[in-house]
Design a protein around this motif. Sequence first.
Motif, mmCIF file in Angstrom:
data_model
loop_
_atom_site.group_PDB
_atom_site.id
_atom_site.type_symbol
_atom_site.label_atom_id
_atom_site.label_comp_id
_atom_site.label_asym_id
_atom_site.label_seq_id
_atom_site.Cartn_x
_atom_site.Cartn_y
_atom_site.Cartn_z
ATOM 1 N N THR A 187 0.671 -1.215 0.055
ATOM 2 C CA THR A 187 0.057 0.035 0.122
ATOM 3 C C THR A 187 0.735 1.222 -0.009
ATOM 4 O OG1 THR A 187 -0.169 -0.167 2.368
ATOM 5 C CG2 THR A 187 -2.066 -1.168 1.210
ATOM 6 N N GLY A 188 2.028 1.334 0.669
ATOM 7 C CA GLY A 188 2.774 2.160 0.519
ATOM 8 C C GLY A 188 3.475 2.570 -0.584
ATOM 9 N N SER A 189 3.875 1.520 -1.330
ATOM 10 C CA SER A 189 4.265 1.637 -2.585
ATOM 11 C C SER A 189 3.284 2.336 -3.638
ATOM 12 C CB SER A 189 5.036 0.470 -3.413
ATOM 13 O OG SER A 189 5.931 -0.010 -2.555
ATOM 14 N N VAL A 190 2.028 1.813 -3.649
ATOM 15 C CA VAL A 190 1.077 2.128 -4.532
ATOM 16 C C VAL A 190 0.930 3.578 -4.271
ATOM 17 C CG1 VAL A 190 -1.370 1.660 -5.164
ATOM 18 C CG2 VAL A 190 0.115 -0.098 -4.706
ATOM 19 N N THR A 191 0.698 3.955 -2.811
ATOM 20 C CA THR A 191 0.511 5.361 -2.516
ATOM 21 C C THR A 191 1.444 6.083 -3.193
ATOM 22 O OG1 THR A 191 -0.817 4.633 -0.710
ATOM 23 C CG2 THR A 191 -0.167 7.076 -0.757
ATOM 24 N N ASN A 250 -1.376 19.546 -4.773
ATOM 25 C CA ASN A 250 -1.316 19.244 -3.371
ATOM 26 C C ASN A 250 -1.604 17.849 -2.922
ATOM 27 O OD1 ASN A 250 -0.278 21.732 -3.055
ATOM 28 N ND2 ASN A 250 -1.893 22.771 -1.868
ATOM 29 N N THR A 251 -2.721 17.375 -3.323
ATOM 30 C CA THR A 251 -3.124 16.208 -2.982
ATOM 31 C C THR A 251 -2.133 14.888 -3.384
ATOM 32 O OG1 THR A 251 -5.606 16.658 -3.296
ATOM 33 C CG2 THR A 251 -5.122 14.404 -3.176
ATOM 34 N N ALA A 252 -1.495 15.182 -4.529
ATOM 35 C CA ALA A 252 -0.593 14.294 -5.155
ATOM 36 C C ALA A 252 0.634 14.244 -4.172
ATOM 37 C CB ALA A 252 -0.192 14.590 -6.735
ATOM 38 N N LEU A 253 1.033 15.468 -3.894
ATOM 39 C CA LEU A 253 2.216 15.827 -2.844
ATOM 40 C C LEU A 253 2.054 14.981 -1.547
ATOM 41 C CD1 LEU A 253 4.942 17.067 -2.481
ATOM 42 C CD2 LEU A 253 3.782 18.965 -1.456
ATOM 43 N N ALA A 254 0.854 15.183 -1.116
ATOM 44 C CA ALA A 254 0.504 14.584 0.286
ATOM 45 C C ALA A 254 0.686 13.037 0.058
ATOM 46 C CB ALA A 254 -0.551 15.069 0.893
ATOM 47 N N PHE A 255 0.054 12.452 -1.091
ATOM 48 C CA PHE A 255 0.159 11.181 -1.053
ATOM 49 C C PHE A 255 1.737 10.684 -1.348
ATOM 50 C CE2 PHE A 255 -4.380 10.863 -2.864
ATOM 51 C CZ PHE A 255 -5.023 10.102 -1.852
ATOM 52 N N THR A 256 2.384 11.452 -2.107
ATOM 53 C CA THR A 256 3.869 10.775 -2.125
ATOM 54 C C THR A 256 4.606 11.046 -0.618
ATOM 55 O OG1 THR A 256 3.948 12.185 -4.405
ATOM 56 C CG2 THR A 256 6.045 11.601 -3.088
ATOM 57 N N LEU A 257 4.348 11.991 -0.043
ATOM 58 C CA LEU A 257 5.260 12.044 1.261
ATOM 59 C C LEU A 257 4.313 10.875 2.050
ATOM 60 C CD1 LEU A 257 4.733 15.884 2.033
ATOM 61 C CD2 LEU A 257 6.755 14.593 1.624
ATOM 62 N N MET A 258 3.114 10.707 2.249
ATOM 63 C CA MET A 258 2.459 9.763 3.079
ATOM 64 C C MET A 258 2.900 8.207 2.448
ATOM 65 S SD MET A 258 0.560 10.962 5.306
ATOM 66 C CE MET A 258 -1.222 10.395 5.581
ATOM 67 N N GLY A 259 3.017 7.913 1.343
ATOM 68 C CA GLY A 259 3.624 6.697 0.807
ATOM 69 C C GLY A 259 4.907 6.311 1.170
ATOM 70 N N LEU A 302 -4.041 3.593 1.165
ATOM 71 C CA LEU A 302 -3.227 4.438 2.299
ATOM 72 C C LEU A 302 -3.797 3.990 3.654
ATOM 73 C CD1 LEU A 302 -0.927 6.210 3.323
ATOM 74 C CD2 LEU A 302 -2.446 8.249 2.959
ATOM 75 N N ALA A 303 -5.076 4.101 3.636
ATOM 76 C CA ALA A 303 -5.706 3.656 5.224
ATOM 77 C C ALA A 303 -5.386 2.375 5.480
ATOM 78 C CB ALA A 303 -7.253 4.135 4.979
ATOM 79 N N CYS A 304 -5.362 1.446 4.577
ATOM 80 C CA CYS A 304 -5.381 0.232 4.819
ATOM 81 C C CYS A 304 -3.718 -0.220 5.121
ATOM 82 C CB CYS A 304 -5.394 -0.747 3.602
ATOM 83 S SG CYS A 304 -7.392 -1.056 3.023
ATOM 84 N N GLY A 305 -2.746 0.418 4.610
ATOM 85 C CA GLY A 305 -1.624 0.487 5.057
ATOM 86 C C GLY A 305 -1.144 0.797 6.227
ATOM 87 N N VAL A 306 -2.023 2.144 6.699
ATOM 88 C CA VAL A 306 -1.683 2.662 8.348
ATOM 89 C C VAL A 306 -2.239 1.604 9.214
ATOM 90 C CG1 VAL A 306 -2.124 4.461 9.761
ATOM 91 C CG2 VAL A 306 -1.695 5.013 7.513
ATOM 92 N N LEU A 307 -3.186 1.106 8.939
ATOM 93 C CA LEU A 307 -3.957 0.245 9.819
ATOM 94 C C LEU A 307 -3.073 -1.167 10.027
ATOM 95 C CD1 LEU A 307 -7.614 0.187 8.617
ATOM 96 C CD2 LEU A 307 -6.792 0.805 10.782
ATOM 97 N N ALA A 308 -2.172 -1.591 8.797
ATOM 98 C CA ALA A 308 -1.343 -2.683 8.891
ATOM 99 C C ALA A 308 -0.237 -2.235 9.687
ATOM 100 C CB ALA A 308 -0.829 -3.175 7.471
#
Length: 218
Positions: A15-19, A50-59, A192-198
């Motif tokens: 999930t981190g890689s996909v995000t 900004n959304t794409a940037l946030a996803f990049t940072l979160m991934g 992303l949420a599934c990855g955080v839960l994992a």
Amino acid sequence: MPPLPRSPRIIAVSTGSVTLLVGVAVLLGWKLDIGTLKALLPGQVSMKANTALAFTLMGAALLLQLSAPVWQRLMGRYFAGIAALVGLATCLEYLLGRSFGIDEWLFRETAGAQGTFHPGRMSPLTATSFVLLGVALAAPARWGARAQWLAIVGLVIGLFALAGYLYSVENLYDVGNFTAMAQHTSVTLIVLACGVLALHSRHEPISLLLSQTVGGSV
């Protein structure tokens, strides 16, 4: 912090890689003006830069949290904190009716874009999700149970938005006269949420779901 068990680790890495890849791809879409990367279909709302940037940072943050060196985990929390601050600033823009100049700090968007109230500004639903997931991802291991509930709320927001697209219920992904959540934003939020839960799967309630014993007991 001890390493994650095999199954949660695979989920977190995937999930981190996909995000991360989605975030980078959409940023390239904005840089090279590729419409199918910004919005999946013509006439649909785009994923904001900004959304794409946030996803990049979160991934990247999710992947770094799986690393052994402490400094890499700290960097991951720093990246997640930045994404959460972007979401918080956007929420404040909506609440206060002001612009902090962050909506188009990477790329400018044409006024009147589909489903967009302010050019370049992400949906309030997306911004709220980044606050919740960013805090959950930056939280230390001992806060795992509380971080899970934050991630679950972020997951529900993504699921409702996706259901809105699947069943043509606009109110589930577009709140009032504000920017709507893009289709691929909703899917990436779920991932992303599934990855955080994992990542926090050592704690209940997720530990019960992933338990290999009868009835989820430990």
